[in-house]
Design a protein around this motif. Structure first.
Motif, PDB file in Angstrom:
ATOM      1  N   ARG A  16       0.837  -1.243  -0.035  1.00 20.69           N
ATOM      2  CA  ARG A  16       0.028   0.216  -0.199  1.00 20.69           C
ATOM      3  C   ARG A  16       0.796   1.369  -0.003  1.00 20.69           C
ATOM      4  O   ARG A  16       0.585   2.253  -0.685  1.00 20.69           O
ATOM      5  CB  ARG A  16      -1.159   0.146   1.162  1.00 20.69           C
ATOM      6  N   ARG A  17       1.981   1.293   1.002  1.00 23.59           N
ATOM      7  CA  ARG A  17       2.479   2.376   0.942  1.00 23.59           C
ATOM      8  C   ARG A  17       3.512   2.667  -0.149  1.00 23.59           C
ATOM      9  O   ARG A  17       3.866   3.646  -0.564  1.00 23.59           O
ATOM     10  CB  ARG A  17       3.444   2.368   2.402  1.00 23.59           C
ATOM     11  N   SER A  18       3.974   1.597  -0.722  1.00 19.20           N
ATOM     12  CA  SER A  18       4.669   1.707  -2.142  1.00 19.20           C
ATOM     13  C   SER A  18       3.873   2.192  -3.235  1.00 19.20           C
ATOM     14  O   SER A  18       4.447   3.026  -3.760  1.00 19.20           O
ATOM     15  CB  SER A  18       5.263   0.270  -2.373  1.00 19.20           C
ATOM     16  N   GLN A  19       2.794   1.852  -3.460  1.00 17.18           N
ATOM     17  CA  GLN A  19       1.689   2.457  -4.307  1.00 17.18           C
ATOM     18  C   GLN A  19       1.573   3.734  -3.912  1.00 17.18           C
ATOM     19  O   GLN A  19       1.330   4.922  -4.929  1.00 17.18           O
ATOM     20  CB  GLN A  19       0.331   1.748  -4.309  1.00 17.18           C
ATOM     21  N   ALA A  20       1.220   4.151  -2.651  1.00 17.30           N
ATOM     22  CA  ALA A  20       0.935   5.657  -2.257  1.00 17.30           C
ATOM     23  C   ALA A  20       2.004   6.440  -2.649  1.00 17.30           C
ATOM     24  O   ALA A  20       1.782   7.487  -3.357  1.00 17.30           O
ATOM     25  CB  ALA A  20       0.532   5.723  -0.777  1.00 17.30           C
ATOM     26  N   ALA A  24      14.229   7.357   0.553  1.00 15.53           N
ATOM     27  CA  ALA A  24      14.150   8.738   1.114  1.00 15.53           C
ATOM     28  C   ALA A  24      13.055   9.541   0.447  1.00 15.53           C
ATOM     29  O   ALA A  24      12.330  10.198   0.875  1.00 15.53           O
ATOM     30  CB  ALA A  24      15.787   9.543   0.865  1.00 15.53           C
ATOM     31  N   PHE A  25      13.066   9.218  -1.047  1.00 16.00           N
ATOM     32  CA  PHE A  25      12.024  10.155  -1.658  1.00 16.00           C
ATOM     33  C   PHE A  25      10.735   9.464  -1.522  1.00 16.00           C
ATOM     34  O   PHE A  25       9.809  10.282  -1.818  1.00 16.00           O
ATOM     35  CB  PHE A  25      12.522  10.021  -3.173  1.00 16.00           C
ATOM     36  N   ALA A  26      10.509   8.133  -1.518  1.00 16.59           N
ATOM     37  CA  ALA A  26       9.468   7.690  -1.059  1.00 16.59           C
ATOM     38  C   ALA A  26       8.799   8.173   0.118  1.00 16.59           C
ATOM     39  O   ALA A  26       7.642   8.443   0.472  1.00 16.59           O
ATOM     40  CB  ALA A  26       9.659   6.223  -0.887  1.00 16.59           C
ATOM     41  N   GLN A  27       9.768   8.373   1.126  1.00 16.14           N
ATOM     42  CA  GLN A  27       9.055   9.041   2.541  1.00 16.14           C
ATOM     43  C   GLN A  27       8.606  10.444   2.247  1.00 16.14           C
ATOM     44  O   GLN A  27       7.861  10.886   2.959  1.00 16.14           O
ATOM     45  CB  GLN A  27      10.340   8.990   3.637  1.00 16.14           C
ATOM     46  N   ALA A  28       9.649  11.015   1.320  1.00 19.01           N
ATOM     47  CA  ALA A  28       8.933  12.608   1.101  1.00 19.01           C
ATOM     48  C   ALA A  28       7.662  12.425   0.515  1.00 19.01           C
ATOM     49  O   ALA A  28       6.916  13.494   0.612  1.00 19.01           O
ATOM     50  CB  ALA A  28      10.008  13.306   0.192  1.00 19.01           C
TER      51      ALA A  28
END
Length: 706
Positions: free
Chosen positions: A256-260, A513-517
């Motif tokens: 889910r978080r990867s898709q988001a 890091a960019f996913a977290q952003a």
């Protein structure tokens, strides 16, 4: 443990007798104490929502005679953090005498200015629109809250009947009416018609409860809300399926978080068509229960009921027509599918405005959605800053709780669209918006700064936050990063930053890091490549490992971070900035510096190459060239400082003065000087400049670009 602590199942009893005893005789202190306790439990009220009051007899400063004064939460503010300066203090009798000049409900707004004529303390907070609601009730202590359990009853089709049956006539009912002077009169009328009641439910709005003391009021509030929550929980438990049951499969949390993270920048780009927005994502259990359910498409378009919810979440959310496991790699195809959804939402909002507007309504505001739901994945919210986006998500979760409860006990009904419009475009709300401070230069922008747990990088991150940005601070040193995170949270608050462990030589950590952003803020607009290290050795002493490390961190690291960041920026289509912290060594030759100096030269030329390539995307790439920034710099610890001192034939302690004396301005360069240069490039005044080099070295002629 007292009886009161153990008798509640759905709310938190936080009252401490010893703490309250220390405030005995100070009703205002007890009001603040009670308010903070209520604000600490989001089941009782939401951020910024609700208001509380107390009345006490005090000497009139003009006459010395005893007079009753009401202290009530003023306009804006939050119960959980309320202090004395957040209260409005007014003469109770003067407020009530305003009834003599009240011209009727058509003239509600003119009464607000008259509240100022009733101020006991002219320096207190401006009174809110809810002030008369407290004034016309005779009780010493009053709570007005928006608890989900009570609003679920207030927003139910037969809420009045349920209120009568559940509370046995001890709670009154007032039909929906916009807050204002007349609503205060309606509360008084309800109390008069129902003597002995312990509270009043306002349809589609919230709850009023009271007591003769702060403690009695607090206990009464908890008891009413707990009873309502018990009733709703029992009804929910009897349902075969909540919201009609799950019809959308739920992805595992990591997926889910990867898709988001992959889609958030795309959504942010669409949501920022009028102004740059900051995002927030949540896949909280109650969100997933709602967005995966059969009744989503029936309930979501209805919108919210409580005005506090509606003001922060807009008329309704946008529901994405994408499968949870959608392949997001074909970006043009995904954008072609999402664009019509945003266009339809904007048309809907414009039509809503056209149909409901009044002759004196403010101009239509941003027609983009605040809340975006992706079934199977989660909820995105977008607003002018992180706190507003996060709070919008919290309020929509409150709305989900309300819909869940209303559907369990009866049938959910939302605020009629005309009433919703009258709240959203209320001239008093517009005046409140107009009084807000002007956005700062970097408001709405998201920055990621590498190597920002100390030295130059931390100074840049701090400067960007001060100018309105939200920032992802990052470093490859976990301890150093944790320390910086604690410092940032204490100084600027948790909404202003996120922290990511990032090693620029490891592509996986860059992607993370960019996913977290993307998950924290919706994307990224501003990248500062600041991570670095230095090795100073004579040519014969340099090893191949030294060479590889310098080029991996400085050149390859800059390349990889820029590459990943540009991918996000292109998803947003909002342009952006890349600022590379290079060095005067990129332009000036010096002893014992072959690997470091040549790597810096490569960084500089890579910046030029990127600027030439990315102009078509409105992504600016610029360089800041510092020199000898020693303060709080990890680079200057140990061998590098020793190597430079040896190269110049001086001691390490003499380095700062040595570097200053060789500059034209005779200045020591500080991290803040580099931060100011970065802000100059990204702050908006140079938005048509790219491929530039800005020297911040005190003036070294040999390092002049031309």
């Amino acid at each position: 443990m007292s009886l009161e602590r153990t008798q509640f199942k759905n709310v938190s009893y936080l009252w401490d007798d010893a703490t309250a005893a220390a405030m005995a005789g100070d009703e205002v202190a007890l009001l603040i104490y009670r308010s903070n306790l209520l604000g600490a439990d989001l089941r009782l009220t939401n951020y910024g929502g609700g208001n509380t009051s107390c009345k006490a007899v005090v000497p009139d400063p003009l006459t010395g005679s005893e007079t009753e004064v009401m202290w009530v939460k003023g306009s804006g503010g939050d119960l959980g953090t309320l202090k004395r300066n957040g209260l409005a203090a007014l003469y109770t009798d003067r407020l009530r005498k305003l009834e003599n000049v009240y011209r009727g409900i058509a003239f509600e707004d003119e009464m607000v200015a008259l509240f100022n004529l009733c101020l006991y303390d002219p320096a207190s907070r401006p009174p809110s629109i809810d002030t008369p609601l407290h004034a016309f009730l005779p009780f010493k202590h009053i709570d007005h809250l928006h608890p989900d359990a009570v609003i679920a009853i207030a927003a139910a089709k037969n809420g009045q009947q349920i209120t009568q049956e559940l509370f046995g006539g001890s709670i009154g009912w007032v039909p929906w009416q916009r807050p204002g002077f007349d609503l205060g009169l309606q509360l008084r009328k309800c109390l008069h018609n129902n003597p002995g009641i312990r509270g009043i439910i306002l349809a589609s709005h919230g709850l009023f409860t009271w007591g003769d003391t702060a403690y009695e009021c607090y206990l009464n509030t908890l008891e009413v809300i707990d009873k309502a929550a018990d009733y709703i929980d029992a009804k929910v438990a009897q349902q075969p399926a909540v919201f009609g049951g799950r019809v959308i499969p739920e992805l595992p949390a990591e997926q889910r978080r990867s898709q988001a993270a992959a889609l958030a920048p795309v959504l942010r780009g669409f949501a920022s068509s009028c102004q740059s927005m900051v995002g927030h994502f949540t896949d909280a259990p109650e969100v997933m229960e709602f967005i995966n359910a059969k009744d989503l498409h029936r309930l979501a378009p209805m919108g919210t009921s409580c005005p506090d919810h509606f003001l922060r979440t807009k008329i309704s959310p946008l529901v994405l027509d994408l499968a949870p496991e959608e392949d997001l790699h074909d970006l043009p195809a995904i954008k072609n599918r999402i664009a019509p959804l945003f266009e339809a939402y904007r048309r809907m909002y414009a039509e809503y405005y056209r149909q409901c507007r009044h002759d004196n309504s403010p101009a239509m505001r941003d027609p983009n959605p605040v809340v975006i739901l992706w079934p199977g994945v989660g909820m995105f919210t977008f607003a002018k800053d992180k706190q507003t986006a996060r709070v919008a998500a919290e309020f929509y979760i409150n709305a989900i709780h309300v819909m869940r409860g209303s559907e369990a006990i009866s049938e959910y009904i939302s605020l009629p669209r005309q009433e919703a419009f009258n709240i959203e475009y209320w001239l008093l709300e517009e005046a409140k918006l107009q009084r807000m401070p002007e956005p700062k230069a970097l408001s709405g922008r998201v920055a990621l700064v590498t190597g920002s747990a100390g030295g130059i990088g931390k100074a840049i991150a701090r400067k960007f936050v001060a100018e309105g940005a939200v920032v992802v601070i990052s470093d490859n040193d976990e301890t150093r990063l944790q320390n910086a995170g604690r410092e940032f949270e204490q100084q600027v608050g948790k909404d202003a930053f996120a922290a990511a462990l990032l090693d620029v030589t490891r592509p996986a950590t860059i992607r993370q890091a960019f996913a977290q952003a993307a998950l924290s803020f919706g994307g990224v607009d501003l990248i500062v490549n600041c991570a670095g290290l230095s090795i100073s050795k004579p040519l014969e002493a340099h090893t191949e490992a030294d060479w590889d490390l310098l080029y991996d961190v400085l050149v390859k690291g800059q390349f990889l971070v820029t590459q990943a960041g540009v991918e996000v920026m292109r998803k947003q289509q909002l342009g952006g900035d890349v600022i590379n912290i290079v060095s005067k060594n990129a332009l000036m030759s010096g002893p014992d510096n072959a690997a470091y100096g040549s790597a810096k030269a490569a960084q500089l030329h890579l910046s030029r190459l990127n600027a030439a390539e990315l102009g078509k995307d409105r992504i600016r790439v610029n360089v800041v060239n510092p020199d000898a920034v020693i303060s709080d710099s990890k680079i200057w610890e140990g061998a590098w400082a020793e190597g430079r001192a040896k190269a110049y034939g001086i001691t390490v302690a003499e380095l700062p003065a040595f570097y200053a004396k060789r500059t034209l301005l005779n200045e020591i360069i500080l991290p803040e000087d580099i931060a100011n240069a970065c802000f100059a490039l990204a702050g908006g005044l140079l938005h048509k400049s790219t491929g530039n080099v800005l020297n911040v070295d005190g003036g070294i002629a040999a390092a002049f670009v031309r």
